[in-house]
Design an enzyme around this catalytic site. Sequence first.
Site, PDB file in Angstrom:
ATOM      1  N   THR A 127       0.750  -1.255   0.049  1.00 20.22           N
ATOM      2  CA  THR A 127      -0.120  -0.046   0.041  1.00 20.22           C
ATOM      3  C   THR A 127       0.953   1.222   0.005  1.00 20.22           C
ATOM      4  O   THR A 127       2.039   1.096   0.523  1.00 20.22           O
ATOM      5  CB  THR A 127      -0.685  -0.115   1.138  1.00 20.22           C
ATOM      6  OG1 THR A 127      -1.226   1.307   1.344  1.00 20.22           O
ATOM      7  CG2 THR A 127      -0.155  -0.066   2.577  1.00 20.22           C
TER       8      THR A 127
ATOM      9  N   TYR B 114      -1.971   0.390  10.046  1.00 22.23           N
ATOM     10  CA  TYR B 114      -2.070  -0.525   8.945  1.00 22.23           C
ATOM     11  C   TYR B 114      -0.887   0.004   8.125  1.00 22.23           C
ATOM     12  O   TYR B 114      -0.147  -1.301   7.409  1.00 22.23           O
ATOM     13  CB  TYR B 114      -3.221   0.076   8.214  1.00 22.23           C
ATOM     14  CG  TYR B 114      -3.440  -0.254   6.616  1.00 22.23           C
ATOM     15  CD1 TYR B 114      -3.492  -1.617   6.224  1.00 22.23           C
ATOM     16  CD2 TYR B 114      -3.393   0.424   5.637  1.00 22.23           C
ATOM     17  CE1 TYR B 114      -3.312  -1.975   5.089  1.00 22.23           C
ATOM     18  CE2 TYR B 114      -3.581   0.187   4.407  1.00 22.23           C
ATOM     19  CZ  TYR B 114      -3.538  -1.096   4.167  1.00 22.23           C
ATOM     20  OH  TYR B 114      -3.629  -1.444   2.645  1.00 22.23           O
TER      21      TYR B 114
END
Length: 327
Positions: A117, A141
Amino acid sequence: MEHVLVTGGAGYIGAHACKALKAAGYVPVAFDNLSTGWRDAVKFGPLHEGNLLDRASLDAAFAAYKPVAVMHFAALSLVGESMKDPGKYWRENVTGAANLADAAVAAGCLDFVFSSTCATYGDQDGVVLDEDTAQLPINAYGSSKLAIEQLLADFEAAHGLRSVIFRYFNVAGSDPEAEVGEQHVPETHLIPLMLDAIAGKRDALTIYGTDYNTPDGTCVRDYVHVSDLVDAHVKGLKWLKDGKASRVFCLGSGDGFSVREVVEASRAVTNRPVPVVEGGRRAGDAAVLVSGSRRAVEELGWEPKRSDISTMIADAWRWHQSEPYER
């Protein structure tokens, strides 16, 4: 035919990857615990129910299918939740990835495509992020995904596990045939939430934060069509099968859209009003996140064909009007 183990293969992106792998001549094996994935989304190969935290279930999958590669999509990915419960994200994402890498090495499966990501970059406003940008995550995250990237480098040094890593932001749309689509419980992604509001399935779309340092005060994000995204992953697999070295690729348009711009595009595509209410900022959200994809275009030969905002919304809207998945 050769098998590819697709973790999270019953989820939104994983199911599209399975479709792309089947079209490329592979048998995709969806490895999923169905906690957030959907049995109905597994249409292109077998489902192996298992958990990344259960090494025995991983070993069983590798023994049963003898995959030639892994595509790793399975992860917890809610930024707000990761800020409140970071231990859950490190446990599920990082420990799960370590178990997966260990099992792959033990089975002699040494080609690994990882869905990372651009959240690993943190909040770097005014910068088109690329593969060499400093990684400074601002939420658990992003930190967990960065740790997995580092884990893969260590596994290559120790065991020869080669990887292609993709970093990207928001994914949208559906395959043109609307065979699989985006459905989460609870739903947290902007475009499906907006389409729910348009369809009357929820009262309104909440815009989280209207006072960011952006032209209209709302967050700016890059978007990529899910079909383009998984096409890049298949090209990444070919990269490894051609014997090339481990590589990182960013996938993005190089341009961002604000939340308000996405709302306006949805109103134009659907020809329906979008009920909107304004809320406060969410913890861990960056103001502007935009990625380039020059390396992927030049080296992988990637060509994003459907990643304009109108096409992404139109494809998502087509899926949204079909029958949803059922447990």
